[in-house]
Every structure is written in structure tokens, then in C-alpha cells.
Write an enzyme that holds these catalytic residues in place. Structure first.
Site, mmCIF file in Angstrom:
data_model
loop_
_atom_site.group_PDB
_atom_site.id
_atom_site.type_symbol
_atom_site.label_atom_id
_atom_site.label_comp_id
_atom_site.label_asym_id
_atom_site.label_seq_id
_atom_site.Cartn_x
_atom_site.Cartn_y
_atom_site.Cartn_z
ATOM 1 N N ASP A 127 -2.123 0.026 5.848
ATOM 2 C CA ASP A 127 -2.485 0.703 7.098
ATOM 3 C C ASP A 127 -3.981 0.937 7.262
ATOM 4 O O ASP A 127 -4.430 1.253 8.361
ATOM 5 C CB ASP A 127 -1.809 2.083 7.165
ATOM 6 C CG ASP A 127 -2.405 3.042 6.146
ATOM 7 O OD1 ASP A 127 -2.422 2.703 4.952
ATOM 8 O OD2 ASP A 127 -2.893 4.117 6.548
ATOM 9 N N ASP A 169 -0.115 5.283 0.574
ATOM 10 C CA ASP A 169 -0.296 6.368 1.553
ATOM 11 C C ASP A 169 -0.504 5.797 2.952
ATOM 12 O O ASP A 169 -1.366 4.953 3.172
ATOM 13 C CB ASP A 169 -1.501 7.230 1.150
ATOM 14 C CG ASP A 169 -1.238 7.965 -0.151
ATOM 15 O OD1 ASP A 169 -0.651 9.048 -0.114
ATOM 16 O OD2 ASP A 169 -1.595 7.411 -1.214
ATOM 17 N N ASP A 178 0.863 -1.175 0.000
ATOM 18 C CA ASP A 178 0.000 0.000 0.000
ATOM 19 C C ASP A 178 0.911 1.241 0.000
ATOM 20 O O ASP A 178 2.085 1.158 0.405
ATOM 21 C CB ASP A 178 -0.869 -0.055 1.261
ATOM 22 C CG ASP A 178 -1.604 1.232 1.501
ATOM 23 O OD1 ASP A 178 -2.339 1.668 0.609
ATOM 24 O OD2 ASP A 178 -1.433 1.823 2.589
HETATM 25 O O1 LIG Z 1 -4.480 2.837 -0.746
HETATM 26 P P1 LIG Z 1 -3.523 3.973 -0.486
HETATM 27 O O2 LIG Z 1 -2.288 3.910 -1.332
HETATM 28 O O3 LIG Z 1 -3.215 4.138 0.965
HETATM 29 O O4 LIG Z 1 -4.310 5.294 -0.961
HETATM 30 C C1 LIG Z 1 -5.433 5.735 -0.188
HETATM 31 C C2 LIG Z 1 -5.743 7.168 -0.527
HETATM 32 O O5 LIG Z 1 -4.521 7.900 -0.349
HETATM 33 C C3 LIG Z 1 -4.554 9.295 -0.633
HETATM 34 O O6 LIG Z 1 -5.251 9.968 0.409
HETATM 35 C C4 LIG Z 1 -4.594 9.850 1.658
HETATM 36 O O7 LIG Z 1 -3.269 10.420 1.538
HETATM 37 C C5 LIG Z 1 -3.232 11.845 1.296
HETATM 38 C C6 LIG Z 1 -1.771 12.245 1.131
HETATM 39 O O8 LIG Z 1 -1.033 11.909 2.269
HETATM 40 C C7 LIG Z 1 -3.900 12.565 2.472
HETATM 41 O O9 LIG Z 1 -3.887 13.974 2.244
HETATM 42 C C8 LIG Z 1 -5.327 12.044 2.643
HETATM 43 O O10 LIG Z 1 -5.895 12.606 3.832
HETATM 44 C C9 LIG Z 1 -5.356 10.511 2.767
HETATM 45 O O11 LIG Z 1 -6.692 10.031 2.788
HETATM 46 C C10 LIG Z 1 -5.140 9.571 -1.992
HETATM 47 O O12 LIG Z 1 -5.342 10.958 -2.141
HETATM 48 C C11 LIG Z 1 -6.432 8.807 -2.243
HETATM 49 O O13 LIG Z 1 -6.821 8.964 -3.604
HETATM 50 C C12 LIG Z 1 -6.166 7.318 -1.976
HETATM 51 O O14 LIG Z 1 -7.339 6.548 -2.220
#
Ligand SMILES: O=P(O)(O)OC[C@H]1O[C@H](O[C@H]2O[C@H](CO)[C@@H](O)[C@H](O)[C@H]2O)[C@H](O)[C@@H](O)[C@@H]1O
Length: 256
Positions: free
Chosen positions: A197, A26, A24
Site C-alpha cells: 500500500d 501494515d 506487505d
Molecule cells: O512495510 P509495512 O509492513 O507496511 O510496515 C511499515 C511500517 O508499519 C508500521 O507503522 C505503520 O503501522 C502502524 C500500526 O498500524 C501505524 O501506527 C503507523 O502509523 C504506520 O506508519 C510499523 O510501526 C513501522 O515500523 C513499519 O515500517
């Protein structure tokens, strides 16, 4: 830098060369930033992933809620195996197309977000993410907007996440993406290991456990199907770095 394991799950063992590694992004590889575009990908992580890709004979993939286009931009010059949009988007297949009604849903969500400075709507093609990381007071209104949007979007569902709710097509999830990758080389026949996470990563955790693999939770979220845990993205990067030692990095010269 926090590297201790803060909960009752053990840390994962050292990486093994017969693993298929599903990562994963973010909150697992990268620290959260105030906005989706604000994340920083350390050069050292790019180098580590390049080495690991070699050590695992290519069996390393990103499995993310982001789109493949976003992932390729973030991790350039690498172009890793990947599944985007929580498992809906796979390499070599056309991305799911947005239904006509999604444009109206986006405009309505943007109108709600405008009332809360810092709230934002991320357009990912067939999916929308309604974010409130820097505007927590927007959470109820954005959740309500996402819930209301489903009436106009048959075949869609909500995907809750970290300071975000997403409106996304139903169907594949991260577990299904893992299954599809494990059905073919270079992943087939390897021990699957999923690192994540968030709630969406539990689909990956369940699937790798059903196949005798390991599930590594990043952070403290509970309940979980994870078998192991690491404290934070810095600890994940350190663990990956240790597993990449001695493997050559194909882009070493380009990265200096
Ligand atoms: O499945 P992942 O790789 O963990 O992606 C999940 C989402 O991640 C991003 O949003 C998250 O990270 C951002 C940057 O750190 C943060 O600003 C936000 O609050 C988090 O929810 C991304 O923007 C999404 O499109 C993903 O689905």
C-alpha cells in the site's frame, strides 16, 4: 466491510498455484492502528496464510518495514519466509547493527516527540521510525528531526511512510529483497506477485513487473507502478481467503 475496488485499476485475478506471493503487512494485511503495537492480527488471517503457504509450496513471504522479530511475534505460531526493515533484514543473516550515533539520534527524536502527546519513536534496531498518527501536528518537527539526524549517520537515508518517517540504512529495499528470494527455492521459477500500500512497496512493484509478475496496490495512493488494486486490507484478506480454499491448514488443530 469495504470490498469494492475504488480506483481505475482492475482487481487481481484469483490466486494461482504457480505464484510466489510477497505480502506487505501494515496497511495491506492489517488495518492501521494508533500505535505499532496496537495492530490486531485476525486468527482467520493466520489460518489463511498457513493454507496458502501449503498451496504455494512455501512460496509466500512477508516483506515489511517491521523487524523480523516483530513479524514473528505478530504472526505466531506461523514463522513465514520474510524480509524485514524494508528489505534490509533477511532470515538466516544477522540483522544490520545500529551505529553508535543512533542512540543519540533516538534520544533527540524522543525529546521532540515528548512535546506532542501521541507522537512516538519506534526503535527497530538499526532503524528508527518517528510516528505521528495520533499527533498530526508533530509531523513537521519529526520530519525536521529525521532530516537533521542524517548528518550524524553516514550511509543512512529517510523512508517516508504513512504518518511516519523512518531513519534507516541505505542499501537494500523491498525490490532487492524480492530479487534475493526469487533466486532460490521455494520462490525460484514462479510468477512473482507483490501486494502493498505504501511508497516503500513501489520498489517491490517495479521488481515484480520487470519479472513479468503482478503488482497489487491496496487503497488509492497515486502515482503507482501497480497493475491491479484492492480497496483495503479487508479486501486483501478476502482475496487471499478465496485463494486458500481447499488447501489444508497445517496448524488447524492448534488454532481450533
Ligand atoms: O512495510 P509495512 O509492513 O507496511 O510496515 C511499515 C511500517 O508499519 C508500521 O507503522 C505503520 O503501522 C502502524 C500500526 O498500524 C501505524 O501506527 C503507523 O502509523 C504506520 O506508519 C510499523 O510501526 C513501522 O515500523 C513499519 O515500517
Amino acid at each position: 466491510m469495504a470490498t469494492t475496488n475504488p480506483n481505475d485499476l482492475p482487481p487481481p485475478p484469483p490466486l494461482a498455484p504457480d505464484w510466489a506471493l510477497f505480502l506487505d503487512v501494515d496497511g495491506s494485511l492489517l488495518e492501521f492502528a494508533p500505535t505499532p503495537d496496537g495492530v490486531r492480527v485476525p486468527d482467520e488471517l493466520i489460518a489463511t496464510l498457513g493454507r496458502l503457504q501449503q498451496r504455494l509450496e512455501g512460496a509466500l513471504a512477508l516483506v515489511s518495514g517491521r523487524s523480523l522479530a516483530q513479524l514473528d511475534r505478530l504472526f505466531a505460531p506461523l514463522r513465514l519466509h520474510a524480509a524485514g526493515l524494508h528489505g534490509l533484514e533477511l532470515r538466516g543473516a544477522p540483522p544490520p547493527s545500529p551505529p553508535a550515533a543512533l542512540a543519540g539520534v533516538r534520544e533527540s527524536a524522543e525529546a521532540v516527540a515528548r512535546d506532542f502527546p501521541g507522537a512516538l519513536v519506534e526503535d527497530k534496531g538499526a532503524a528508527l521510525a518517528l510516528h505521528w498518527r495520533t499527533a498530526p501536528e508533530a509531523a513537521p518537527a519529526l520530519r525536521a528531526a529525521a532530516e537533521a539526524a542524517l548528518a550524524a549517520l553516514p550511509g543512512y537515508r529517510l523512508q517516508p511512510g504513512d504518518h511516519v518517517v523512518e531513519v534507516r540504512p541505505d542499501g537494500a529495499d523491498k525490490g532487492a529483497a524480492v530479487d534475493r528470494m526469487l533466486a532460490q527455492p521455494p520462490f525460484r521459477g514462479r510468477v512473482p506477485v507483490f501486494v502493498g500500500d505504501d511508497l516503500t512497496d513501489e520498489d517491490g512493484f517495479r521488481r515484480v513487473r520487470a519479472r513479468g509478475g503482478l503488482a497489487v496496490l491496496v487503497g488509492l495512493r497515486r502515482p503507482t507502478h501497480a497493475t491491479h488494486a484492492l480497496a483495503d486490507p479487508a479486501a486483501v484478506r478476502a482475496w487471499l481467503r478465496a485463494g486458500a480454499i481447499d488447501a489444508p491448514h497445517p496448524l488447524q488443530e492448534a488454532l481450533g
